[in-house]
Design a protein around this motif. Structure first.
Motif, PDB file in Angstrom:
ATOM      1  N   ALA A  69      -0.778  -2.444  -7.473  1.00 13.71           N
ATOM      2  CA  ALA A  69      -2.225  -2.701  -7.404  1.00 13.71           C
ATOM      3  C   ALA A  69      -2.545  -4.055  -8.037  1.00 13.71           C
ATOM      4  CB  ALA A  69      -2.980  -1.591  -8.127  1.00 13.71           C
TER       5      ALA A  69
ATOM      6  N   LEU B  81       0.832  -1.205   0.000  1.00 18.32           N
ATOM      7  CA  LEU B  81       0.000   0.000   0.000  1.00 18.32           C
ATOM      8  C   LEU B  81       0.862   1.248   0.000  1.00 18.32           C
ATOM      9  CD1 LEU B  81      -2.734  -1.034   2.627  1.00 18.32           C
ATOM     10  CD2 LEU B  81      -2.901  -1.072   0.136  1.00 18.32           C
TER      11      LEU B  81
ATOM     12  N   ASP C 232       0.485   1.236  -9.994  1.00 14.59           N
ATOM     13  CA  ASP C 232      -0.436   0.365 -10.736  1.00 14.59           C
ATOM     14  C   ASP C 232       0.043  -1.088 -10.741  1.00 14.59           C
ATOM     15  OD1 ASP C 232      -2.313   2.240 -11.221  1.00 14.59           O
ATOM     16  OD2 ASP C 232      -1.752   2.628 -13.316  1.00 14.59           O
TER      17      ASP C 232
ATOM     18  N   GLN D 213     -14.470  -1.436   6.686  1.00 17.27           N
ATOM     19  CA  GLN D 213     -14.262  -0.833   5.356  1.00 17.27           C
ATOM     20  C   GLN D 213     -15.142  -1.450   4.276  1.00 17.27           C
ATOM     21  OE1 GLN D 213     -12.676   1.828   4.946  1.00 17.27           O
ATOM     22  NE2 GLN D 213     -10.760   1.957   6.065  1.00 17.27           N
TER      23      GLN D 213
ATOM     24  N   LEU E 291     -10.139   2.220  -0.795  1.00 17.50           N
ATOM     25  CA  LEU E 291     -10.477   0.801  -0.695  1.00 17.50           C
ATOM     26  C   LEU E 291     -10.344   0.109  -2.052  1.00 17.50           C
ATOM     27  CD1 LEU E 291     -11.451  -1.269   1.355  1.00 17.50           C
ATOM     28  CD2 LEU E 291     -13.785  -0.738   0.679  1.00 17.50           C
ATOM     29  N   LEU E 292     -10.828   0.802  -3.088  1.00 13.36           N
ATOM     30  CA  LEU E 292     -10.723   0.218  -4.434  1.00 13.36           C
ATOM     31  C   LEU E 292      -9.266   0.015  -4.825  1.00 13.36           C
ATOM     32  CD1 LEU E 292     -13.498   2.217  -6.333  1.00 13.36           C
ATOM     33  CD2 LEU E 292     -13.482  -0.242  -5.904  1.00 13.36           C
ATOM     34  N   ARG E 293      -8.453   0.981  -4.489  1.00  9.43           N
ATOM     35  CA  ARG E 293      -7.032   0.833  -4.826  1.00  9.43           C
ATOM     36  C   ARG E 293      -6.393  -0.253  -3.987  1.00  9.43           C
ATOM     37  NH1 ARG E 293      -3.716   6.153  -5.222  1.00  9.43           N
ATOM     38  NH2 ARG E 293      -2.237   4.673  -6.120  1.00  9.43           N
ATOM     39  N   CYS E 294      -6.819  -0.335  -2.752  1.00 10.04           N
ATOM     40  CA  CYS E 294      -6.300  -1.380  -1.874  1.00 10.04           C
ATOM     41  C   CYS E 294      -6.627  -2.757  -2.457  1.00 10.04           C
ATOM     42  CB  CYS E 294      -6.945  -1.197  -0.502  1.00 10.04           C
ATOM     43  SG  CYS E 294      -6.514  -2.444   0.671  1.00 10.04           S
ATOM     44  N   MET E 295      -7.783  -2.883  -3.059  1.00  8.69           N
ATOM     45  CA  MET E 295      -8.192  -4.177  -3.613  1.00  8.69           C
ATOM     46  C   MET E 295      -7.652  -4.401  -5.022  1.00  8.69           C
ATOM     47  SD  MET E 295     -11.941  -4.980  -2.104  1.00  8.69           S
ATOM     48  CE  MET E 295     -12.770  -3.538  -2.598  1.00  8.69           C
ATOM     49  N   GLY E 296      -6.880  -3.478  -5.509  1.00 11.69           N
ATOM     50  CA  GLY E 296      -6.203  -3.744  -6.772  1.00 11.69           C
ATOM     51  C   GLY E 296      -6.658  -2.904  -7.951  1.00 11.69           C
ATOM     52  N   CYS E 297      -7.549  -1.938  -7.706  1.00  9.77           N
ATOM     53  CA  CYS E 297      -7.962  -1.058  -8.818  1.00  9.77           C
ATOM     54  C   CYS E 297      -6.787  -0.160  -9.194  1.00  9.77           C
ATOM     55  CB  CYS E 297      -9.127  -0.180  -8.386  1.00  9.77           C
ATOM     56  SG  CYS E 297     -10.693  -0.769  -8.965  1.00  9.77           S
TER      57      CYS E 297
ATOM     58  N   ASP F  99      -5.801  -6.086   9.874  1.00 13.35           N
ATOM     59  CA  ASP F  99      -5.408  -5.009  10.790  1.00 13.35           C
ATOM     60  C   ASP F  99      -6.431  -4.947  11.919  1.00 13.35           C
ATOM     61  OD1 ASP F  99      -4.166  -2.735  11.830  1.00 13.35           O
ATOM     62  OD2 ASP F  99      -5.438  -1.394  10.660  1.00 13.35           O
TER      63      ASP F  99
ATOM     64  N   ILE G  60     -13.025  -6.594  -9.958  1.00  9.85           N
ATOM     65  CA  ILE G  60     -11.766  -5.917 -10.299  1.00  9.85           C
ATOM     66  C   ILE G  60     -10.885  -6.853 -11.131  1.00  9.85           C
ATOM     67  CG2 ILE G  60      -9.597  -5.011  -9.309  1.00  9.85           C
ATOM     68  CD1 ILE G  60     -11.362  -3.885  -7.017  1.00  9.85           C
TER      69      ILE G  60
ATOM     70  N   ARG H 260      -1.665  -6.701  -5.610  1.00  8.30           N
ATOM     71  CA  ARG H 260      -2.674  -6.775  -4.544  1.00  8.30           C
ATOM     72  C   ARG H 260      -3.913  -7.514  -5.039  1.00  8.30           C
ATOM     73  NH1 ARG H 260      -1.075  -1.313  -3.505  1.00  8.30           N
ATOM     74  NH2 ARG H 260      -2.915  -0.490  -4.571  1.00  8.30           N
ATOM     75  N   ALA H 261      -4.326  -7.156  -6.280  1.00 11.34           N
ATOM     76  CA  ALA H 261      -5.551  -7.762  -6.811  1.00 11.34           C
ATOM     77  C   ALA H 261      -5.408  -9.280  -6.929  1.00 11.34           C
ATOM     78  CB  ALA H 261      -5.881  -7.154  -8.168  1.00 11.34           C
TER      79      ALA H 261
ATOM     80  N   THR I 213     -13.751   5.367  -0.453  1.00 13.14           N
ATOM     81  CA  THR I 213     -14.071   4.373  -1.479  1.00 13.14           C
ATOM     82  C   THR I 213     -12.894   4.199  -2.421  1.00 13.14           C
ATOM     83  OG1 THR I 213     -16.371   5.034  -1.365  1.00 13.14           O
ATOM     84  CG2 THR I 213     -15.711   3.815  -3.310  1.00 13.14           C
TER      85      THR I 213
ATOM     86  N   GLN J 284      -5.086   3.266 -10.940  1.00  7.75           N
ATOM     87  CA  GLN J 284      -5.461   4.690 -10.885  1.00  7.75           C
ATOM     88  C   GLN J 284      -6.374   5.062 -12.057  1.00  7.75           C
ATOM     89  OE1 GLN J 284      -1.444   6.390 -10.475  1.00  7.75           O
ATOM     90  NE2 GLN J 284      -2.114   7.160  -8.503  1.00  7.75           N
TER      91      GLN J 284
ATOM     92  N   MET K  15     -18.146  -0.886   1.641  1.00  7.62           N
ATOM     93  CA  MET K  15     -18.669   0.300   0.958  1.00  7.62           C
ATOM     94  C   MET K  15     -20.121   0.505   1.351  1.00  7.62           C
ATOM     95  SD  MET K  15     -17.012   0.658  -2.690  1.00  7.62           S
ATOM     96  CE  MET K  15     -15.270   0.443  -2.937  1.00  7.62           C
TER      97      MET K  15
ATOM     98  N   PRO L 153      -3.552   4.485  -0.966  1.00  6.24           N
ATOM     99  CA  PRO L 153      -4.293   3.289  -0.552  1.00  6.24           C
ATOM    100  C   PRO L 153      -4.164   3.020   0.945  1.00  6.24           C
ATOM    101  CG  PRO L 153      -2.465   2.732  -2.044  1.00  6.24           C
ATOM    102  CD  PRO L 153      -2.555   4.209  -2.006  1.00  6.24           C
ATOM    103  N   GLN L 154      -3.064   3.488   1.559  1.00  2.00           N
ATOM    104  CA  GLN L 154      -2.922   3.243   2.998  1.00  2.00           C
ATOM    105  C   GLN L 154      -3.922   4.033   3.836  1.00  2.00           C
ATOM    106  OE1 GLN L 154      -0.582   4.475   1.000  1.00  2.00           O
ATOM    107  NE2 GLN L 154       0.882   5.794   2.027  1.00  2.00           N
ATOM    108  N   ARG L 155      -4.773   4.850   3.147  1.00  2.00           N
ATOM    109  CA  ARG L 155      -5.849   5.522   3.871  1.00  2.00           C
ATOM    110  C   ARG L 155      -6.778   4.492   4.526  1.00  2.00           C
ATOM    111  NH1 ARG L 155      -8.830  10.558   3.911  1.00  2.00           N
ATOM    112  NH2 ARG L 155     -11.028  10.116   4.247  1.00  2.00           N
ATOM    113  N   VAL L 156      -6.800   3.265   3.985  1.00  2.00           N
ATOM    114  CA  VAL L 156      -7.637   2.231   4.609  1.00  2.00           C
ATOM    115  C   VAL L 156      -7.146   1.931   6.022  1.00  2.00           C
ATOM    116  CG1 VAL L 156      -8.352   1.134   2.448  1.00  2.00           C
ATOM    117  CG2 VAL L 156      -6.246   0.387   3.576  1.00  2.00           C
ATOM    118  N   LEU L 157      -5.850   2.234   6.285  1.00  2.00           N
ATOM    119  CA  LEU L 157      -5.298   2.005   7.624  1.00  2.00           C
ATOM    120  C   LEU L 157      -5.256   3.297   8.438  1.00  2.00           C
ATOM    121  CD1 LEU L 157      -2.289  -0.256   6.534  1.00  2.00           C
ATOM    122  CD2 LEU L 157      -4.469  -1.003   7.504  1.00  2.00           C
TER     123      LEU L 157
END
Lengths: 229, 837
Positions: free
Chosen positions: A84, A60, A81, A99, B292-298, A170, A116, A87-88, B289, B300, A101, B380-384
């Motif tokens: 990302a 992250l 990217d 978290q 979170l999307l970026r955290c899950m692999g979306c 976490d 995704i 991660r995906a 949002t 930019q 949505m 993405p670390q905003r999720v933490l």
């Protein structure tokens, strides 16, 4: 055991941020190797750098120095990217504040990681994941209509639906009462075993940490493994 | 994520947010902006098209070709090819006789196309009620002016002879739509059918005739025809539109269009403020949002596509709803003022709706893009760590981009660079001064706070603590107030100027040929009848024959040899003072000091500017005139411009006192007479048989009608602008609502009473309103100083009262609106607000 069995490898990882004009060292020369299928816990006082390390290992954020490999990918050399993408394909997350949505139903939240990845079976897989956590009846409910425990179970379904190699958690029970937290933790470890997922968990809950195979302590930016009998 | 999934996700999120009410402010801002803009566009386009059509009635068409001889057939064929409709009138002086009486008249023979625009007004009896018809007289009939009946002692229905033909004077001609600025003439009009012209045998080769071809059609076709025609004009031919023929009316219309352009510009500016405020709020709500999307692999790019797709969908929704509401609003407005408008209103164009849709996309994307682009950079670390926010976009990118977009749209919509630059300069002034003032104000407030009463301290502390947000809200309010003040001030000045140009009691009847011996009796008679006659002006008829000793014709260009002023007697007068609405543009008036040369003992003359230019007359030239049997001279002392549309006696040539003493003088007079008193004219004419009465009331009514329409449009558009301003205010307040809810909940949890919170809100919003009001007035003064002089040709003076009134009103209104909109802070459950956190 060879290094190729390590799904996560971190060496000489440091993180320094500027606070005003002064540098603040959050992590100092941290190294850790985690094998595929292991479960590890990172404990430590607030502000010791646990969540920062979790974020770095999950790709992250980038460290100020050092190298991190995740599932064979040297993520410290990747752009945002590319990380990302890693991660995906390899990573799932569970957070203290769930978290989810707020404008998506439980089912839609669980479908999201698969969407995704452009998976056509997102709906079916998500329903199965919700059934696994006992929420099939709450699939069309929004997060605000679920209790805290239910929200975290939905978050677990979302984290495991893509069958990630690694699950980063976490404080997964930090927002739950003891009883609910215990049930969520049971579910987390059970699903971890079922999916042969590597679990990296940050927690204050020593009981929860004890259920992991290895426990690390973060203290003032330094990581050390607890020796266990 | 595949494009399909991105779009599905975007649409699903948007639908859910709409359902949850989270998009209402942004959508409302967009809908109001687009509906007010579309309503203004629809309204102005339709009114403008209608007004232009109505105003063009004044010249009888959209374009007029006048010619001293028959026009080549290909000229008329070309008009037909372009789809223009046509009418033709032949005008010439002639003599009619009835019994033993003869009279010089101006004959006008019209074809079946006449009148192309507007209508002819006639009456069945002298000074009786008129009837409007969109046709000329039937074959064998003639419609003649009232004075013909007096001069020839005819009654309606009596016959008279013109050339070899006999006509029946069937009706009294009261109004010709295309009479133009030559609305009073010494030769009374006789209107006949063109089909009767040949039989009269009057027109022979070499006869003095004027052909008047009128054309009407689509503006583009008219413009194309004019462009084709102008290079092909023969000597003695002239082509003109409304602007050349009736500059006053055209000027009022131009000003109206400019004002409407300004109003739509203001609606745009308000839209920009509302959208930018709501868009930023929209973006901030999506940080989590996005993280979170970026955290899950979306990636930019995925994030950007998702949010741009959302904006696009929102823009289309806002554009469609706004366009529909705008259509309904203008339709309602037009229905409400239907009584003042012509029967046929120009139709609404689909292109206006389409333009609204495009505008919605441009405005929404344009003004939210810098905020939305930030979403792809949410760490993405905003999720933490929820306190992490994306780096702010470059101020140059945000403000520079927005300013460039506003300027481009302003220029596109107004087509007026001066107005655009004026508005931008005012905006920049408001922003710059706001920045400096607010910075100083916050520092001062911070120091003064400890000594302030508790009741208002909390609210003002909020301002200081949230200084960035407070500054942006104050700027938004300041801009809104500025924009509205600009529109209000200019509307007030314009409407006042228009209405002053033709006062209610403007003279609408002219009396000619008052004999010197009748002067006193005439004045007495008017007084007894309760008519305010005012001054009598001396008039001498005279023909301009020589310039500096040589025949006039030798001095003028080929084109001007047919100039009417050389072929007919002019009306001459003398005056000690410069007549009102006249302005010296070269030389001096005779009462303003020595003129040099031969001194004031010589007859001096003041020449109207256009005539001087056409006939090549310059200062110091010696004019020779011929009156009756006398030849006489005068030296040109000055050149003067004349406002021909002021409905007062105006003259091409005005002489110095004493210059006309030896010549036969009659007098003219003008007065205002209401329609109900029209019958008094019959008594006047009977008492003074030598006089000629010209009825101008129909023309005057036509012009005042146009002014009323323009004024009404200005009033209505102001209402739209005010409505848009209110929504901007709501949008700006709503943007800070989440934070207010959390703070309110915390304060209430800590024991703060509702009254304390309400007072705190009042002091915060009223304080913001006060400063915004001051800034708005400052900006409006800067903008108006530019626009008044450069665009609207108005005299600028600072509006002192506004400096006092506007800040107070603004404090009360914004205070009230802010407190009312923030009621949720007092009503919302503290627990719920804190849980949402």
């Amino acid at each position: 055991m060879s290094s190729s069995d390590n799904i996560i490898e971190a060496a000489g990882v440091s993180k320094t941020v500027e606070v005003g004009a002064r540098p603040l060292h959050i992590l100092t020369e941290v190294g850790v190797s985690i094998q595929r299928g292991e479960s590890i816990a990172i404990v430590g006082v607030s502000g010791s750098g646990k969540s920062t390390l979790l974020g770095l290992l999950a790709g992250l954020d980038l460290p100020s120095g050092g190298v991190i490999r995740v599932a064979g990918n040297r993520i410290t050399d990747m752009n945002e990217d590319q990380r990302a993408e890693v991660r995906a394909r390899h990573v799932g997350f569970v957070f203290q504040s769930f978290q989810l949505m707020p404008n998506l139903t439980a089912l839609e939240n669980v479908m999201l990681p698969l969407e995704i990845l452009n998976r056509a079976d997102a709906g079916d897989a998500a329903r199965a994941a919700l059934a696994r956590v006992g929420l099939e009846a709450r699939a069309i409910h929004y997060p605000r209509q679920l209790s805290g425990g239910e929200q975290q179970r939905a978050a677990l379904a979302r984290a495991f639906v893509s069958v990630p190699d690694i699950l980063f958690a976490d404080e997964p029970t930090g927002n739950l009462d003891n009883q609910t937290g215990q049930r969520v933790a049971d579910l987390l470890f059970a699903m971890n075993d079922e999916n042969h997922t590597t679990l990296v968990m940050v927690t204050h809950n020593l009981g929860l940490a004890d259920r992991c195979r290895r426990v690390f302590t973060m203290d003032n930016g330094n990581l050390s493994e607890q020796l266990r009998a | 994520m595949s494009p399909g999934q991105q779009l599905r996700f975007a649409a699903r999120q948007l639908a859910r947010e709409w359902k949850a009410g989270e998009l209402s402010v942004l959508l409302l801002a967009l809908v109001v902006a687009i509906s007010s803009h579309t309503a203004i566009s629809y309204f102005t386009e339709r009114i403008s098209a209608t007004m232009t059509a109505s105003a063009n009635d004044v010249i009888g068409g959209d374009l007029v070709l006048s010619s001293g001889r028959a026009v080549a057939p290909q000229v008329l064929d070309r008009a037909a090819d372009l789809g223009l409709s046509r009418a033709h009138a032949v005008q010439f002086p002639s003599v009619i006789n009835a019994g033993d009486e003869i009279l010089l008249v101006g004959v006008k023979a019209v074809d079946d196309g006449y009148p192309l625009k507007g209508s002819v007004k006639t009456a069945a009896e002298l000074y009786g009620p008129t009837r409007a018809v969109a046709a000329g007289p039937a074959a064998g009939e003639a419609w003649v002016e009232a004075r013909v009946f007096h001069e020839l002692q005819l009654a309606p229905g009596d016959p008279f002879e013109l050339g070899s033909s006999r006509f029946t004077a069937s009706r009294i001609l009261a109004f010709e739509p295309d009479r133009g600025r030559n609305f009073y003439s010494f030769t009374p009009r006789v209107l006949i059918n063109a089909g009767d012209l040949g039989a009269t045998g009057i027109l022979q080769p070499g006869s003095r005739v004027r052909h008047r071809h009128m054309f009407a059609g689509a503006p583009q076709a008219v413009a194309e025809y004019r462009a084709w025609l102008e290079p092909r004009l023969q000597p003695g031919q002239r082509v003109h539109g409304l602007g050349e023929e009736r500059p006053g009316v055209a000027n009022a219309l131009d000003k109206a269009r400019q004002y409407m352009g300004l109003a739509s510009l203001v609606a745009l500016l308000l839209a920009a403020v509302a959208i930018a405020a709501s868009g930023r709020h929209y973006s901030e709500r999506h940080y989590d949002t996005s993280a979170l999307l970026r955290c899950m692999g979306c990636k930019q790019r995925d994030i950007l596509v998702i949010y741009l797709a959302q904006l696009l969908l929102l823009a289309v929704a806002g554009g469609v709803i706004g366009g529909a509401l705008g259509y309904l609003a203008q339709a309602g407005l037009l229905a409400a003022i239907a009584g003042l408008l012509p029967d046929t209103i120009a139709p609404a164009q689909w292109s206006t709706f389409g333009a609204g849709l495009v505008l919605a996309v441009v405005v929404l994307i344009g003004f939210t893009l810098p905020s939305v682009v930030r979403l792809k950079s949410v760490p993405p670390q905003r999720v933490l760590r929820s306190d992490l926010t994306p780096l702010p976009a470059s101020a140059w990118l945000v403000f520079g981009g927005a300013a460039a977009l506003v300027a481009a749209m302003m220029w596109y919509y107004t087509g007026n660079l001066t107005m655009t630059l004026g508005m931008m300069a005012g905006t920049a002034a408001v922003l710059a001064v706001t920045g400096v003032l607010l910075g100083a104000l916050f520092v001062l407030l911070d120091k003064l706070l400890p000594g302030m009463p508790v009741k208002i301290r909390a609210g003002l502390r909020n301002l200081v603590r949230r200084r960035r947000q407070a500054a942006s809200q104050t700027m938004a309010f300041g801009l809104t107030i500025m924009a509205m003040l600009v529109v209000v001030f200019i509307r007030t000045e314009l409407v006042g100027t228009w209405q002053r140009s033709i006062p209610d009691d403007a003279p609408n009847h002219f009396v000619l040929n008052i004999q010197k011996n009748d002067n006193a009796a005439y004045a007495q008679y008017l007084s007894r009848q309760g008519i305010d006659g005012g001054l009598l002006y001396p008039v001498v008829r005279g023909r301009l024959t020589r310039l500096n000793g040589a025949p006039m014709i030798a001095h003028v260009s080929k084109e001007e040899r047919h100039n009417e002023s050389l072929r007919r007697d002019l009306n001459l007068t003398w005056s000690r003072e410069l007549p009102p609405d006249n302005e010296i543009i070269a030389g001096r008036w005779w009462d303003s000091g020595p003129l040099g040369g031969e001194g004031e003992s010589q007859a001096l003359v003041s020449v109207e500017a256009e005539l001087a230019e056409d006939l090549n007359i310059n200062l110091g030239d010696r004019l020779t005139l011929f009156t009756g049997e006398q030849e006489w001279h005068a030296q040109v002392a000055n050149i003067r411009s004349v406002r021909w549309d002021n409905f007062k006696p105006n003259f091409y040539l005005v002489f110095s006192p004493g210059a006309l003493d030896r010549l036969p003088v009659t007098w003219i007079n003008s007065f205002h007479l209401d329609a109900a008193d029209k019958r008094k004219l019959a008594g006047l004419v009977k008492r003074f048989p030598s006089i000629t009465v010209l009825e101008m009331d129909a023309i005057l009514n036509q012009v005042t009608g146009i002014i009323s329409q323009v004024t009404l449009a200005a009033e209505a558009i102001l209402a739209f602008v005010l409505a848009a301003g209110v929504v901007v205010t709501l949008a700006a307040i709503a943007a800070s609502m989440d934070e207010r809810l959390r703070e309110g909940a915390l304060l209430r949890t800590l024991g703060a009473e509702r009254m304390l919170l309400r007072r705190s809100q009042w002091s915060e919003f009223a304080g913001m309103g006060l400063v915004s009001g001051l800034l708005g007035v400052l900006g409006a003064e800067v903008v108006n100083a530019l626009l008044y002089q450069r665009v609207f040709e108005l005299d600028y003076a600072p509006t002192w009262w506004a400096w006092l009134v506007v800040p107070v009103v603004s404090a009360v209104l914004i205070g009230w609106t802010g407190v009312t909109s923030s009621r949720r802070v007092l009503r919302h459950s503290p627990a719920a607000a804190l849980r949402r956190g």
